[in-house]
Write a protein that holds these residues in place. Structure first.
Motif, mmCIF file in Angstrom:
data_model
loop_
_atom_site.group_PDB
_atom_site.id
_atom_site.type_symbol
_atom_site.label_atom_id
_atom_site.label_comp_id
_atom_site.label_asym_id
_atom_site.label_seq_id
_atom_site.Cartn_x
_atom_site.Cartn_y
_atom_site.Cartn_z
ATOM 1 N N MET B 1 23.982 6.929 -3.443
ATOM 2 C CA MET B 1 23.231 8.015 -4.093
ATOM 3 C C MET B 1 21.759 7.666 -4.229
ATOM 4 O O MET B 1 21.393 6.523 -4.413
ATOM 5 N N PHE B 2 20.962 8.648 -4.154
ATOM 6 C CA PHE B 2 19.522 8.469 -4.327
ATOM 7 C C PHE B 2 19.230 8.195 -5.793
ATOM 8 O O PHE B 2 19.622 8.962 -6.671
ATOM 9 N N SER B 3 18.540 7.073 -6.050
ATOM 10 C CA SER B 3 18.246 6.728 -7.440
ATOM 11 C C SER B 3 16.804 7.072 -7.774
ATOM 12 O O SER B 3 15.874 6.485 -7.227
ATOM 13 N N LEU B 4 16.653 8.024 -8.649
ATOM 14 C CA LEU B 4 15.321 8.470 -9.031
ATOM 15 C C LEU B 4 14.553 7.352 -9.712
ATOM 16 O O LEU B 4 13.352 7.167 -9.502
ATOM 17 N N ALA B 5 15.267 6.560 -10.495
ATOM 18 C CA ALA B 5 14.624 5.473 -11.233
ATOM 19 C C ALA B 5 14.008 4.463 -10.265
ATOM 20 O O ALA B 5 12.840 4.077 -10.397
ATOM 21 N N VAL B 6 14.776 4.058 -9.247
ATOM 22 C CA VAL B 6 14.255 3.085 -8.271
ATOM 23 C C VAL B 6 13.059 3.682 -7.527
ATOM 24 O O VAL B 6 12.040 3.026 -7.312
ATOM 25 N N PHE B 7 13.241 4.954 -7.157
ATOM 26 C CA PHE B 7 12.164 5.658 -6.448
ATOM 27 C C PHE B 7 10.853 5.593 -7.244
ATOM 28 O O PHE B 7 9.802 5.222 -6.733
ATOM 29 N N LEU B 8 10.942 5.919 -8.528
ATOM 30 C CA LEU B 8 9.740 5.949 -9.361
ATOM 31 C C LEU B 8 9.190 4.547 -9.592
ATOM 32 O O LEU B 8 7.978 4.331 -9.575
ATOM 33 N N GLN B 9 10.125 3.594 -9.752
ATOM 34 C CA GLN B 9 9.667 2.215 -9.982
ATOM 35 C C GLN B 9 8.942 1.637 -8.763
ATOM 36 O O GLN B 9 8.099 0.760 -8.902
ATOM 37 N N SER B 10 9.289 2.124 -7.583
ATOM 38 C CA SER B 10 8.670 1.584 -6.368
ATOM 39 C C SER B 10 7.173 1.847 -6.314
ATOM 40 O O SER B 10 6.433 1.158 -5.628
ATOM 41 N N ILE B 170 0.521 -1.011 2.248
ATOM 42 C CA ILE B 170 1.652 -0.193 1.819
ATOM 43 C C ILE B 170 2.950 -0.503 2.590
ATOM 44 O O ILE B 170 4.000 -0.722 1.987
ATOM 45 N N THR B 171 2.843 -0.542 3.914
ATOM 46 C CA THR B 171 4.063 -0.714 4.702
ATOM 47 C C THR B 171 4.727 -2.068 4.436
ATOM 48 O O THR B 171 5.942 -2.161 4.222
ATOM 49 N N ARG B 172 3.898 -3.128 4.446
ATOM 50 C CA ARG B 172 4.456 -4.460 4.217
ATOM 51 C C ARG B 172 5.015 -4.574 2.797
ATOM 52 O O ARG B 172 6.076 -5.149 2.576
ATOM 53 N N ALA B 173 4.319 -3.993 1.834
ATOM 54 C CA ALA B 173 4.780 -4.044 0.449
ATOM 55 C C ALA B 173 6.106 -3.314 0.312
ATOM 56 O O ALA B 173 6.995 -3.750 -0.434
ATOM 57 N N SER B 174 6.267 -2.215 1.049
ATOM 58 C CA SER B 174 7.526 -1.481 0.921
ATOM 59 C C SER B 174 8.672 -2.244 1.577
ATOM 60 O O SER B 174 9.813 -2.187 1.103
ATOM 61 N N GLN B 175 8.358 -2.981 2.660
ATOM 62 C CA GLN B 175 9.403 -3.813 3.264
ATOM 63 C C GLN B 175 9.879 -4.877 2.270
ATOM 64 O O GLN B 175 11.081 -5.103 2.100
ATOM 65 N N ALA B 176 8.915 -5.496 1.605
ATOM 66 C CA ALA B 176 9.249 -6.542 0.631
ATOM 67 C C ALA B 176 10.071 -5.951 -0.516
ATOM 68 O O ALA B 176 11.072 -6.513 -0.951
ATOM 69 N N GLN B 177 9.622 -4.776 -0.962
ATOM 70 C CA GLN B 177 10.293 -4.109 -2.073
ATOM 71 C C GLN B 177 11.724 -3.719 -1.698
ATOM 72 O O GLN B 177 12.658 -3.885 -2.475
ATOM 73 N N ALA B 178 11.878 -3.241 -0.464
ATOM 74 C CA ALA B 178 13.208 -2.837 0.008
ATOM 75 C C ALA B 178 14.132 -4.043 0.064
ATOM 76 O O ALA B 178 15.321 -3.947 -0.259
ATOM 77 N N THR B 180 14.011 -6.725 -1.801
ATOM 78 C CA THR B 180 14.406 -7.258 -3.109
ATOM 79 C C THR B 180 15.290 -6.286 -3.880
ATOM 80 O O THR B 180 16.155 -6.698 -4.642
ATOM 81 N N THR B 181 15.091 -4.976 -3.682
ATOM 82 C CA THR B 181 15.868 -4.012 -4.467
ATOM 83 C C THR B 181 17.144 -3.580 -3.754
ATOM 84 O O THR B 181 18.025 -2.993 -4.379
ATOM 85 N N PHE B 182 17.230 -3.856 -2.445
ATOM 86 C CA PHE B 182 18.330 -3.346 -1.615
ATOM 87 C C PHE B 182 18.414 -1.822 -1.673
ATOM 88 O O PHE B 182 19.489 -1.253 -1.542
ATOM 89 N N ARG B 183 17.284 -1.148 -1.969
ATOM 90 C CA ARG B 183 17.271 0.318 -1.972
ATOM 91 C C ARG B 183 16.184 0.793 -0.998
ATOM 92 O O ARG B 183 15.161 1.334 -1.416
ATOM 93 N N PRO B 184 16.376 0.566 0.324
ATOM 94 C CA PRO B 184 15.313 0.905 1.281
ATOM 95 C C PRO B 184 14.935 2.391 1.265
ATOM 96 O O PRO B 184 13.766 2.732 1.346
#
Lengths: 257, 215
Positions: B1-10, B170-178, B180-184
């Motif tokens: 499921m899409f998690s709004l919380a993770v989305f916003l935290q990103s 942005i792109t590299r940061a999102s890869q790193a974030q994905a 660590t959170t396992f929510r790509p």
């Protein structure tokens, strides 16, 4: 008005590669006189006109303004840019496509040359621009950009831009050819006024009426040759040369209904 | 499921990284405008050698992918004894690459002007310098605005490539974030939103400038 200029052309030749656009052209224009150049398209009328202010570089022969050679110091030795610009300041030119600068208003178009070339202050230049625009009947259009003017108005701004520089000679390159028929009259009437003030004018035109009534002499060109130069009456009404007769016959046939 | 919380935290780490995306894009286009103008001037100059150099400059830089240029530049500099920070290497490479496109944008705009525009100025005795500054360039800028904004937007997106030299944009940061959170999905959609907002703003800026310079 300052004294009007004379123009003297001797054996002027111009080549585009192998094509000879002007063939040994001789032409004398006295101060204050109006010369109209007529002839079929591609006959070299515009090329000849553009040689007078060296916008077109002639290859041999001489073009003299008030006795001074334009474009060359001596045969094969080009004139310096500075000297050429100095000579051009006293020669006004009006183009078929008006060539107004679209990013400037009518007033700015006229003032630009005064500020950049004549080094006038902005205030003086604008005062002069207003006068010049009033003279061509556009006092109420000063703040308009060219895109907000009709073709006839644009061409009158272009004439104002030229006369504001106080030229002693005016060159007109088919000034009414790009205009709708109903707008031709306003431009010709401004030109007629200028001629009446004693400006030396050279006009490339297809307006035979203007040539007949305003010109002091009419030159007929064909295939790079100045076939004949004479009074309007003798060129337009009693032409001797068969080429002129044939050109006028075509002209009359096209314009009769 | 899409998690709004993770989305916003990103957004927090990604917006932080967006500084680099913007910095590289803006400095890159600035450098590209300066070099591109010079290259265009060389291309239109009366000197054959300069014209040749400018033509080669454009065809090489357009012919090699930015990614490869970045890697070559980044690894070549230490070889010749220059140790530059990744950020400098990135800006310079992006700027040089953009200069090739920008010089062609200028050249196209200048070529599109009717010859009579300059002739009218020459005929009243204006100097070549004044003809360029007063008549040709103001019109060329107006004509090339849409293409320049287009180039800027392409550059913002291409700046994701500088992640290869280790810059956390942005792109590299999102890869790193994905990672660590396992929510790509949430993270990458957040990244997409940030790019989109930046580029919509640039497009709006472009429309504003076009409107202002319209005649």
């Amino acid at each position: 008005m300052l004294a009007a200029s004379s123009v003297e052309m001797r054996k002027v030749n111009k080549f585009y590669g192998k094509f000879q656009a002007l063939k040994d052209v001789d032409l004398s224009i006295l101060p204050g006189k109006v010369t109209c150049l007529i002839g079929p398209s591609g006959s070299g009328k515009s090329t000849l006109l553009r040689c007078i202010n060296f916008l077109e570089e002639y290859d041999s022969g001489e073009v003299r303004i008030d006795g001074q050679l334009i474009g060359y110091e001596a045969p094969n030795k080009k004139m310096s840019g500075r000297k050429l610009r100095e000579m051009r300041r006293s020669i006004g030119m009006v183009f078929q496509q008006f060539n107004l600068w679209p990013h400037m208003t009518a007033k700015e178009n006229v003032a630009e040359g005064l500020i950049r070339v004549r080094r006038m202050s902005k205030a003086d230049a604008e005062r002069r621009a207003v006068e010049a625009l009033a003279k061509v009947g556009l006092a109420d259009k000063m703040a308009n950009h060219p895109s907000r003017l009709s073709g006839g108005q644009q061409q009158r701004v272009a004439i104002a831009r030229a006369i504001a520089m106080e030229p002693r000679l005016m060159l007109f390159d088919e000034p009414t050819s790009a205009l709708d028929p109903e707008l031709v009259g306003e431009v010709l009437s401004v030109m007629r006024t200028l001629a009446g003030e004693g400006m030396t004018m050279v006009v490339v035109t297809h307006e035979m009426g203007f040539a007949a009534h305003v010109a002091d002499q009419v030159g007929f060109m064909e295939k790079g040759e100045l076939v004949g130069v004479d009074s309007p009456d003798r060129i337009l009404h009693h032409p001797q040369d068969a080429r002129i007769q044939s050109f006028l016959r075509t002209y009359h046939e096209r314009n009769s209904f | 499921m899409f998690s709004l919380a993770v989305f916003l935290q990103s957004f927090e780490p990604l917006l932080w990284a967006a500084r680099y995306t913007l910095l590289i894009s803006i400095l890159g286009i600035g450098l590209g405008l300066v070099i591109g103008t010079l290259v265009c001037a060389a291309r239109l100059s009366p000197y054959p050698l300069l014209r040749r150099f400018a033509a080669i400059w454009v065809s090489f830089l357009r012919g090699v992918p930015l990614l490869v240029q970045l890697l070559v530049f980044y690894y070549a500099l230490p070889v010749i004894g220059l140790d530059v920070p990744a950020m400098v290497a990135a800006v310079v490479t992006v700027g040089i690459c953009a200069s090739a496109y920008i010089s062609e944008i200028w050249r196209g705009a200048i070529a599109a002007l009717p010859r009579g525009q300059a002739e009218a100025a020459v005929a009243i005795g204006m100097t070549p310098f004044d003809v360029w500054i007063r008549v040709i360039l103001p019109q060329a800028v107006t004509l090339s605005l849409p293409a320049l904004i287009n180039e800027l937007i392409l550059l913002v997106k291409a700046s994701s490539l500088v992640s290869v030299v280790g810059i956390l944009e942005i792109t590299r940061a999102s890869q790193a974030q994905a990672a660590t959170t396992f929510r790509p999905l949430e993270v990458y959609i957040a990244a997409a939103c940030i790019y989109l907002v930046i580029n919509l703003c640039l497009a709006a800026l472009g429309r504003y400038l076009e409107h202002r310079t319209a005649v």
